[in-house]
Write an enzyme that holds these catalytic residues in place. Structure first.
Site, PDB file in Angstrom:
ATOM      1  CG  ASP A 244       3.394  -4.924  -1.640  1.00  0.00           C
ATOM      2  OD1 ASP A 244       2.777  -3.927  -1.399  1.00  0.00           O
ATOM      3  OD2 ASP A 244       2.623  -6.263  -1.731  1.00  0.00           O
ATOM      4  CG  ASN A 254       2.463  -0.569   1.048  1.00  0.00           C
ATOM      5  OD1 ASN A 254       2.563  -1.844   1.071  1.00  0.00           O
ATOM      6  ND2 ASN A 254       1.679   0.214   1.778  1.00  0.00           N
ATOM      7  CE  LYS A 255      -2.237  -2.417  -2.810  1.00  0.00           C
ATOM      8  NZ  LYS A 255      -2.191  -3.272  -4.335  1.00  0.00           N
TER       9      LYS A 255
HETATM   10  C1  LIG Z   1       2.168  -6.595   3.980  1.00  0.00           C
HETATM   11  S1  LIG Z   1       1.933  -6.745   2.475  1.00  0.00           S
HETATM   12  C2  LIG Z   1       1.878  -5.284   1.607  1.00  0.00           C
HETATM   13  C3  LIG Z   1       0.820  -4.505   2.384  1.00  0.00           C
HETATM   14  O1  LIG Z   1       1.345  -3.593   3.174  1.00  0.00           O
HETATM   15  C4  LIG Z   1      -0.191  -3.947   1.625  1.00  0.00           C
HETATM   16  O2  LIG Z   1      -0.166  -2.723   1.866  1.00  0.00           O
HETATM   17  C5  LIG Z   1       0.007  -4.157   0.133  1.00  0.00           C
HETATM   18  O3  LIG Z   1       0.281  -3.173  -0.575  1.00  0.00           O
HETATM   19  C6  LIG Z   1      -0.988  -5.312  -0.387  1.00  0.00           C
HETATM   20  O4  LIG Z   1      -0.943  -5.349  -1.671  1.00  0.00           O
HETATM   21  P1  LIG Z   1      -2.198  -6.372  -2.524  1.00  0.00           P
HETATM   22  O5  LIG Z   1      -1.966  -5.607  -3.854  1.00  0.00           O
HETATM   23  O6  LIG Z   1      -3.269  -6.213  -1.719  1.00  0.00           O
HETATM   24  O7  LIG Z   1      -1.330  -7.656  -2.610  1.00  0.00           O
END
Ligand SMILES: CSC[C@@H](O)[C@@H](O)C(=O)COP(=O)(O)O
Length: 364
Positions: A244, A254-255
């Site tokens: 992100d 990232n998540k």
């Molecule tokens: C390609 S967008 C990033 C993603 O890698 C994904 O893992 C992510 O974290 C998305 O987050 P979200 O909270 O579902 O919007």
């Protein structure tokens, strides 16, 4: 990508030239719903409440939100106002700010009377560019998968672990982490994807698994805590995740849970790759841990889970005592030292300031 036998993007402009259609991801994998959105308030809701999600798609959706505002009121004040309204919808994904800045930079020098057409044109270009960037990521990541496949017995699959959804649903098309996977499958390289369920919102179980099934990519859903165990047993050849926000020093936000996968990968010599288009690089930030704001989402996402009941209804159930408090940080930061490489549209960069500068000279 395909839904049934029809090709879809996650967002598209309607024939009226003003409203957009989006795939409402809240109902997947149980129900495929498309929603029309034609106001800034609707765009803000769609981003904040995760009808659309994933950093690149959030950015594109926001760009169309700016265009809708310009159609309503193309003044400077309205342009600044819509930037603020949409910027506060999701704090971590940097593509949101990138797209809003891009729209404002294009529109600000124009007389108000020209802003609406220019805004829709630029929003459409940002959407198209996202598709091109992801396809290029796919081409570059494909070479890594091909290299691993070459060291295997013929027909033996390359086992790839992914976390959250960085698939086509998180972008306009192709996805970031999934683009190399789709291209490998298309090229006839046997791949098998371990899909982390990705609590609390289960983007892996609900979205990545649905995508993989839709494109005939062999996959297995695992609970978030299983990845380290599989790596210890040699069952994972590589990890690919999205991001992100990635800093100029190569730290990867990232998540939530990504960091633990990177630790396990480092301990087991499993290469850990991050796929990202350049708008996901935040050149203004170096130390991701200290400087990236981490979205704190509702505790309900931890305590309540959505699913399909035996009688076919989509419903929510509580899984913890009513009185137990829950915390819900939505993202974590994986330090650059744990990242094997950043798969970008230009090639695979080292996760470092020098690596990123060499790949994107003149930026930052
Ligand atoms: C390609 S967008 C990033 C993603 O890698 C994904 O893992 C992510 O974290 C998305 O987050 P979200 O909270 O579902 O919007």
């Amino acid at each position: 990508m395909n839904v049934g036998d029809r090709h879809y993007r996650t967002i598209w402009l309607n024939d009226d030239g003003r409203s957009v259609e989006i795939i409402d991801q809240r109902w997947l994998p149980h129900d495929f719903r498309v929603e029309k959105v034609d106001t800034v308030a609707g765009i803000a809701t769609a981003i904040r409440d995760m009808w659309v999600r994933g950093a690149p798609l959030i950015g594109v959706t926001a760009a169309y939100g700016v265009a809708m505002q310009m159609a309503d009121d193309p003044s400077d004040a309205a342009l600044d106002g819509v930037w603020e309204i949409l910027h506060e919808t999701r704090p971590t994904a940097i593509n949101l700010r990138w797209a809003l800045d891009e729209m404002r930079n294009v529109l600000r020098p124009l007389p108000p009377g020209q802003r609406t057409d220019a805004a829709y044109r630029r929003a459409g270009e940002i959407a198209d560019e996202d598709v091109g960037l992801n396809r290029a990521i796919g081409v570059n990541g494909l070479e890594i998968i091909r290299g691993i496949a070459a060291r295997k017995q013929p027909g033996e699959p390359v086992n790839i672990l992914t976390h959250c959804n960085a698939g086509w649903l998180a972008t306009v098309d192709y996805g970031t982490a999934t683009a190399p996977i789709y291209l490998a499958a298309e090229a006839g390289i046997p791949v098998h994807v371990y899909v982390d369920e990705t609590r609390p919102r289960n983007q892996g179980a609900q979205l990545t698994a649905w995508e993989m099934a839709g494109h005939g990519v062999p996959h297995t859903l695992i609970v978030d805590n299983a990845g380290g165990h599989l790596m210890q047993r040699g069952q994972i050849d590589m990890v690919i995740v999205g991001t992100d926000r990635t800093t100029a020093d190569g730290d990867v936000c990232n998540k939530i849970g990504t960091y633990l996968k990177a630790l396990a990968a480092a301990d087991n010599d499993v290469p850990f790759y991050v796929a990202l288009p350049s708008p996901t690089i935040d050149w203004t930030v170096g130390d991701g841990l200290a400087e990236i704001p981490i979205e704190q989402r509702s505790s309900d996402e931890v305590s309540l889970v959505w699913g399909k009941t035996a009688n076919g209804e989509i419903a929510q159930v509580r899984i913890s005592p009513e009185t137990t408090p829950a915390a819900n940080p939505a993202f974590d930061v994986t330090p650059a030292r744990l990242v094997t490489g950043l798969i970008t549209e230009r090639g695979v960069a080292k996760a470092s300031r020098d690596g990123l500068k060499a790949m994107f000279p003149g930026r930052g």
